[in-house]
Design an enzyme around this catalytic site. Structure first.
Site, mmCIF file in Angstrom:
data_model
loop_
_atom_site.group_PDB
_atom_site.id
_atom_site.type_symbol
_atom_site.label_atom_id
_atom_site.label_comp_id
_atom_site.label_asym_id
_atom_site.label_seq_id
_atom_site.Cartn_x
_atom_site.Cartn_y
_atom_site.Cartn_z
ATOM 1 N N ASP A 177 0.825 -1.208 0.000
ATOM 2 C CA ASP A 177 0.000 0.000 0.000
ATOM 3 C C ASP A 177 0.861 1.260 0.000
ATOM 4 O OD1 ASP A 177 0.841 -0.520 2.638
ATOM 5 O OD2 ASP A 177 -1.113 -1.358 3.155
ATOM 6 N N GLU A 185 -9.947 -1.125 4.538
ATOM 7 C CA GLU A 185 -10.692 -0.744 5.739
ATOM 8 C C GLU A 185 -12.062 -1.423 5.759
ATOM 9 O OE1 GLU A 185 -9.120 0.504 8.004
ATOM 10 O OE2 GLU A 185 -8.419 2.552 7.726
ATOM 11 N N HIS A 219 -8.266 -4.363 9.323
ATOM 12 C CA HIS A 219 -7.825 -4.194 7.932
ATOM 13 C C HIS A 219 -6.572 -5.008 7.637
ATOM 14 C CE1 HIS A 219 -5.481 -0.509 9.509
ATOM 15 N NE2 HIS A 219 -4.548 -1.321 9.043
ATOM 16 N N ASP A 277 -8.893 -2.378 13.466
ATOM 17 C CA ASP A 277 -10.238 -2.500 12.874
ATOM 18 C C ASP A 277 -10.320 -3.691 11.912
ATOM 19 O OD1 ASP A 277 -8.805 -1.658 10.667
ATOM 20 O OD2 ASP A 277 -9.927 0.207 10.361
HETATM 21 C C1 F6R Z 1 0.799 -1.338 6.142
HETATM 22 C C2 F6R Z 1 -0.302 -2.307 6.185
HETATM 23 C C3 F6R Z 1 -1.228 -2.285 7.352
HETATM 24 C C4 F6R Z 1 -0.516 -2.633 8.655
HETATM 25 C C5 F6R Z 1 -1.501 -2.536 9.832
HETATM 26 C C6 F6R Z 1 -0.843 -2.899 11.147
HETATM 27 O O1 F6R Z 1 1.566 -1.507 4.971
HETATM 28 O O2 F6R Z 1 -0.467 -3.082 5.276
HETATM 29 O O3 F6R Z 1 -2.278 -3.202 7.135
HETATM 30 O O4 F6R Z 1 -0.004 -3.929 8.555
HETATM 31 O O5 F6R Z 1 -2.007 -1.240 9.899
HETATM 32 O O6 F6R Z 1 0.137 -1.972 11.467
HETATM 33 P P1 F6R Z 1 1.092 -2.237 12.716
HETATM 34 O O7 F6R Z 1 1.919 -3.411 12.402
HETATM 35 O O8 F6R Z 1 1.913 -0.971 12.799
HETATM 36 O O9 F6R Z 1 0.197 -2.446 13.898
#
Ligand code: F6R
Length: 261
Positions: A67, A143, A138, A136
């Site tokens: 992303d 989302e 994702h 949440d």
């Molecule tokens: C970022 C991504 C997100 C993160 C998620 C968890 O490239 O794909 O889905 O993996 O927001 O983030 P952390 O590991 O910082 O809790």
């Protein structure tokens, strides 16, 4: 879904790194999709160690970033591409021309997303997608409410996700609310998925994603539909699972089978 519970975040990271490393060894031309965020950092550190100390060879591996923020150029240090380079790719022997990321500064964002999908197909499809999970539910930046068949596209981040991912930004208010992300359908098309989650803040959403109904409101739950999805957790992230003992038994029995990885 294979649920693997390790005692602590370090061992969970090492376990995930071992799974990635094994795939790299078995098929050096592996096509990987990789996340940013805090969770995978110890896994990346372990992969870097394996490259330095054991010669794990990434030279033929292709990498796609999951992303990117809209409005942030790829060479901007706040971009997710730059973050992935800093924490992992720059420290191993990947070939830069085999590493791709979404360009959040593209003038034609829809065209950029369609071209990214085409580049994944041209690479032979994703062999392994490594994922984190947001509180949440994702995966990528899919989302709640994302179609389970979605492809790479523009998504609006929730205020909570923007805050949680503010790391690279001096002011959390500067975190873009729009992002490009590979879709849930794109993830489900991968040959294998590996989700890593650690810490008690993820315990409630892990329980819902793993044991709750499949729902577009928790996009990680779509992994229940995938034929080869693995979820690596530490005890804290696994704390709310209702069938944790069964997953532990399953893992002990099945990982002892010949050829199991
Ligand atoms: C970022 C991504 C997100 C993160 C998620 C968890 O490239 O794909 O889905 O993996 O927001 O983030 P952390 O590991 O910082 O809790």
């Amino acid at each position: 879904m294979r649920i693997i519970i390790e005692p602590d975040p370090e061992q969970a990271a090492r376990r995930a790194a071992r799974m990635v490393a094994l795939r790299v060894r078995n098929g050096p031309a592996l096509v990987l999709a990789l996340p940013t965020g805090n969770t995978p950092l110890p896994m990346y550190a372990e992969l870097v160690r394996q490259q330095r100390e054991r010669g794990l060879d990434f030279s033929r591996v292709a990498v796609f970033g999951l992303d990117e923020y809209v409005g942030i150029a790829p060479d901007d240090p706040r971009s997710l591409r730059a973050c992935l380079w800093r924490h992992f790719l720059a420290q191993v022997n990947v070939q830069p021309d085999r590493c791709q990321g979404l360009d959040g500064s593209a003038r034609d964002l829809e065209g950029e997303c369609a071209a990214y999908e085409a580049r994944i197909v041209a690479a032979g499809g994703l062999d392994l997608v490594v994922l984190g999970i947001g509180v949440d539910g994702h995966i990528g930046f899919n989302e709640p409410g994302s179609s389970l068949g979605s492809r790479t596209r523009i998504k609006t981040l929730t205020a909570e996700t923007a805050r949680a991912n503010a790391g690279g930004f001096a002011d959390p208010a500067q975190v873009p609310r729009l992002a490009l992300t590979i879709g849930v359908g794109t993830i489900l098309d991968a040959r294998r998925c590996l989700l890593l989650a650690t810490g008690s803040a993820k315990a409630a959403i892990i329980q819902r994603a793993v044991e709750g109904p499949v729902s577009a409101q928790i996009t990680a739950s779509a992994l229940q539909l995938h034929p080869d999805a693995r979820v690596v957790l530490d005890e804290a992230a696994a704390a709310r699972l209702e069938r944790a003992d069964y997953y532990r038994e399953t893992e002990a029995l099945q990982s002892a089978l010949p050829g199991s990885d």
